[in-house]
Design a protein around this motif. Structure first.
Motif, PDB file in Angstrom:
ATOM      1  N   GLN A 161       0.839  -1.208   0.000  1.00 11.84           N
ATOM      2  CA  GLN A 161       0.000   0.000   0.000  1.00 11.84           C
ATOM      3  C   GLN A 161       0.868   1.250   0.000  1.00 11.84           C
ATOM      4  O   GLN A 161       0.604   2.210  -0.716  1.00 11.84           O
ATOM      5  CB  GLN A 161      -0.924   0.017   1.231  1.00 11.84           C
ATOM      6  N   GLU A 162       1.921   1.209   0.808  1.00 12.73           N
ATOM      7  CA  GLU A 162       2.805   2.366   0.930  1.00 12.73           C
ATOM      8  C   GLU A 162       3.532   2.629  -0.391  1.00 12.73           C
ATOM      9  O   GLU A 162       3.644   3.773  -0.842  1.00 12.73           O
ATOM     10  CB  GLU A 162       3.805   2.107   2.060  1.00 12.73           C
ATOM     11  N   GLU A 165       1.100   4.101  -2.911  1.00  9.57           N
ATOM     12  CA  GLU A 165       0.834   5.505  -2.590  1.00  9.57           C
ATOM     13  C   GLU A 165       1.988   6.398  -3.030  1.00  9.57           C
ATOM     14  O   GLU A 165       1.799   7.457  -3.610  1.00  9.57           O
ATOM     15  CB  GLU A 165       0.653   5.647  -1.077  1.00  9.57           C
ATOM     16  N   ARG A 166       3.218   5.922  -2.761  1.00  7.78           N
ATOM     17  CA  ARG A 166       4.401   6.714  -3.119  1.00  7.78           C
ATOM     18  C   ARG A 166       4.509   6.861  -4.636  1.00  7.78           C
ATOM     19  O   ARG A 166       4.784   7.945  -5.146  1.00  7.78           O
ATOM     20  CB  ARG A 166       5.662   6.053  -2.539  1.00  7.78           C
ATOM     21  N   ARG A 168       2.081   6.693  -6.862  1.00  7.44           N
ATOM     22  CA  ARG A 168       1.023   7.611  -7.337  1.00  7.44           C
ATOM     23  C   ARG A 168       1.432   9.057  -7.082  1.00  7.44           C
ATOM     24  O   ARG A 168       1.346   9.914  -7.961  1.00  7.44           O
ATOM     25  CB  ARG A 168      -0.299   7.312  -6.621  1.00  7.44           C
ATOM     26  N   HIS A 169       1.902   9.312  -5.870  1.00 10.47           N
ATOM     27  CA  HIS A 169       2.269  10.664  -5.465  1.00 10.47           C
ATOM     28  C   HIS A 169       3.405  11.204  -6.337  1.00 10.47           C
ATOM     29  O   HIS A 169       3.327  12.301  -6.885  1.00 10.47           O
ATOM     30  CB  HIS A 169       2.685  10.624  -3.991  1.00 10.47           C
TER      31      HIS A 169
END
Ligand SMILES: Cc1ncc(C[n+]2csc(CCOP(=O)(O)OP(=O)(O)O)c2C)c(N)n1
Length: 215
Positions: A161-162, A165-166, A168-169
């Motif tokens: 998940q992390e 997220e990274r 995508r960001h």
């Protein structure tokens, strides 16, 4: 890096196999005995077109016609897919030439945000494949063999998940690239035709600038 990069993997969809250039690439790789693995992710849908509109036989049966060893693997079986890729890369790296892998799987989501799969396939079909989720299958297998416990599983999930997220960001933070950069990295070294196309494109784009305007 010629010492490290001894093989190439080309990933493409079932829809791409109906394109002429994919077939030309298979001819070219076969006759040059190129160290390439053609990994076809047959997720059964090319946008709204089912694979039955693209081939009368399993896609892996195309390979032998080009003189390319081919294998059809359960694409939702992580270990089987890994084994097929391992063997293909070994062949490529030891001078055995190209391999065609058809990984039979399913596209769970829409093709793009403008696509609505409910228009052309059933909820029952999606549910059938949801129950064969490759990550669930691998987790169940590793738990059954005692190689993965609940805590490790939760930790991997959190890391995934992390990472997502990274990515995508950071991807959003990249911003849009200059259109002319699409001409870069087409060939390993400078190519006269691509350089000419890039010059033409840049001049064309500049023709829209107000007189004396800078880009
Ligand atoms: C040369 C060309 N023709 C048509 C299209 C339009 N198009 C974009 S994606 C797609 C279907 C791709 O199917 P597949 O390769 O199976 O990919 P997936 O649906 O699994 O993402 C088509 C026809 C295109 N991008 N390029």
């Amino acid at each position: 890096d010629p010492a490290r990069d001894t093989a190439v993997v080309a990933y493409f969809g079932d829809g791409a196999t109906a394109q002429g250039d994919t077939n030309e690439a298979l001819v070219f790789a076969a006759v040059n005995n190129a160290p390439v693995v053609f990994f076809c992710q047959n997720n059964q849908w090319a946008i709204s077109e089912p694979t039955t509109h693209q081939a009368r036989v399993p896609l892996a049966q195309r390979g032998p016609g080009f003189g390319i060893p081919s294998v059809r693997v359960d694409g939702n079986d992580v270990i089987a897919s890994y084994a097929a890729m391992d063997e293909a890369l070994e062949r490529a790296r030891t001078g055995g030439g190209p391999t065609f892998i058809e990984a039979f799987t399913y596209r769970m989501g829409a093709h793009t945000t403008s696509d609505d799969p409910t228009k052309y396939r059933s909820a029952a079909e999606e549910e059938y494949w949801r129950q064969r989720d490759p990550i669930d299958r691998l987790r169940t297998h590793l738990q059954a063999t005692g190689e993965l416990d609940e805590a490790q599983s939760a930790e991997i999930e959190a890391q995934a998940q992390e990472l997502a997220e990274r990515v995508r960001h950071e991807t959003k933070a990249l911003g849009a690239p200059e259109a002319a950069t699409m001409f870069e990295h087409v060939y390993a070294s400078e190519n006269a035709q691509v350089a000419a196309d890039q010059r033409w494109f840049t001049e064309f784009e500049d023709s829209f600038l107000p007189a004396g305007g800078a880009r």
